[in-house]
Scaffold this active site. Structure first.
Site, PDB file in Angstrom:
ATOM      1  CB  ALA A  13      27.034  -7.831 -12.574  1.00  0.00           C
ATOM      2  CB  SER A 130      25.421   2.275   3.261  1.00  0.00           C
ATOM      3  OG  SER A 130      26.244   3.382   3.538  1.00  0.00           O
ATOM      4  CE  LYS A 167      22.932   1.563   0.316  1.00  0.00           C
ATOM      5  NZ  LYS A 167      22.799   0.610  -0.815  1.00  0.00           N
ATOM      6  CB  VAL A 194      33.965   1.202  -0.457  1.00  0.00           C
ATOM      7  CG1 VAL A 194      34.783   0.027  -0.970  1.00  0.00           C
ATOM      8  CG2 VAL A 194      32.814   0.695   0.412  1.00  0.00           C
TER       9      VAL A 194
END
Ligand code: NAP
Length: 351
Positions: A13, A130, A167, A194
């Site tokens: 988070a 990803s 990943k 990103v």
């Protein structure tokens, strides 16, 4: 998207992408069970509590570590949806790639999804994968016009592109565990690189590295001819919500707005912020990158050979059917670099 409030667990988070996911979930009135390694570390979680105070939804944080198999049962209790974002996203600063990247990613996914198998209320899992699970190197484009969701990274290993390997290995593990049960379905969101503003300055996501290097003049003499699929962090977060609540969502979703080279990024930044910043203006020839690159940063000659000078493209049509309307990379970079200046990470310069 359903407006019915749900209880949603979000691992990692405190992260860059998770911050936006949690903001949108809280704004839509959902109950969020967030997991972090240290819920008492105010610098990592204060922004989440602030967001919860201002939104109709509610937030509860739990302590959990990817390598602690039992730590995900308590936060998952009563959840209908799980969003698994936690995974190390570091490209340098470690000596053992298996311990730093691969083991936490794969074992972590196994631990989280085994807890999902024990949670009777859970119906859907959205995994933050990803494009690294789709391809290893630019040379994988050979014979294709664009990467699609049918492609899998088969070229990475713990010794070559270990982050990419972590990943793809984690996503394969997720599909394997998914296929062994029938209560919950699995959606994967596979973003490119990103960019975009962060809701926390405590994230150690590797995303911000290129902007800092460009703004601080580290790349002033030039950049390698490397191309990335770029996407806005807010679009990635929205894709997680669409993946969670759109009943028609299924399978993998590539999340890439546009393919941009490092020089394109520099050009877009110069257009927005002016030439008083030391943004690079030219490409460094591949033989020079090959010779000196490994001394300048965490790249190997094998990576350089297989990636510099190879343009890559992504087919994002499936994500558009899901409902994503992409921001332009130009707007994304503008918002992100503005924040970098605002936070004093790069000195603001006047023309
Ligand atoms: P980030 O800010 O570094 O977030 C990663 C999160 O993973 C952090 O919250 C971190 O928690 C958590 N984590 C790492 N190791 C952990 C462990 N052993 N146990 C529990 N939690 C652990 O990076 P991000 O960019 O938001 O990345 C989130 C996800 O998106 C990752 O799965 C990453 O691979 C994926 N992704 C990122 C990009 C990108 O360009 N940013 C692109 C494609 C995919 P702590 O706060 O406890 O360290």
């Amino acid at each position: 998207m359903s407006q019915e409030p749900r209880t949603v667990m979000v691992t990692g988070a405190s992260g860059y992408i998770a911050g936006w996911i949690i903001k949108y979930l809280l704004e839509a009135g959902h109950t969020v069970h967030g997991t972090v390694r240290n819920p008492d570390k105010a610098s990592s979680v204060a922004h989440l509590h602030r967001m919860a105070e201002q939104a109709p939804g509610s937030l509860k944080l739990f302590k959990a570590d990817l390598l602690d198999a039992d730590s995900f049962d308590a936060p998952m209790k009563g959840c209908e949806v799980l969003m698994h974002t936690a995974s190390p996203f570091v490209l340098d600063g470690f000596s053992d790639a298996n311990e730093a990247l691969v083991r936490p990613a794969v074992e972590g996914t196994r631990n989280v999804l085994n807890a999902a198998n024990r949670c009777e209320t859970l119906k859907r899992v959205v995994l933050t994968s990803s494009v690294a699970a789709v391809y290893s190197d630019g040379t994988d484009m050979k014979g294709k016009s664009a990467f699609t969701e049918t492609d899998w990274n088969t070229g990475s290993s713990v010794d070559h592109n270990p982050y990419q390997y972590s990943k793809v290995a984690a996503e394969r593990e997720a599909w394997k565990i998914h296929d062994g049960q029938s209560r919950w379905d699995l959606i994967t969101i596979n973003p490119g690189m990103v960019y975009g503003p962060s809701l926390t300055n405590a994230s150690s996501s590797a995303s911000i590295g290129t902007l800092l290097d460009m703004g601080r003049g580290k790349l002033k003499t030039g950049v390698p001819d490397l191309v990335y699929g770029a996407v806005d962090v807010r679009d990635v977060a929205q894709a997680h919500l669409l993946g969670a609540f759109n009943p028609d969502a299924e399978g993998r979703y590539l999340l890439v707005s546009e393919s941009v080279s490092m020089l394109d990024i520099a050009r877009l930044l110069r257009k927005q912020f002016g030439s008083q910043y030391p943004f690079p203006k030219m490409k460094v020839p591949k033989p020079v990158v090959w010779l000196f690159g490994p001394m300048m940063g965490p790249v190997t000659r094998k990576f350089i050979s297989r990636n510099v000078g190879y343009p890559i493209r992504f087919d994002n049509s499936r994500s558009k059917v899901l409902g994503i309307q992409y921001r332009s990379v130009s707007d994304t970079l503008k918002d992100h670099f503005e924040q970098v200046l605002e936070d004093g990470l790069v000195r603001r310069r006047t023309a």
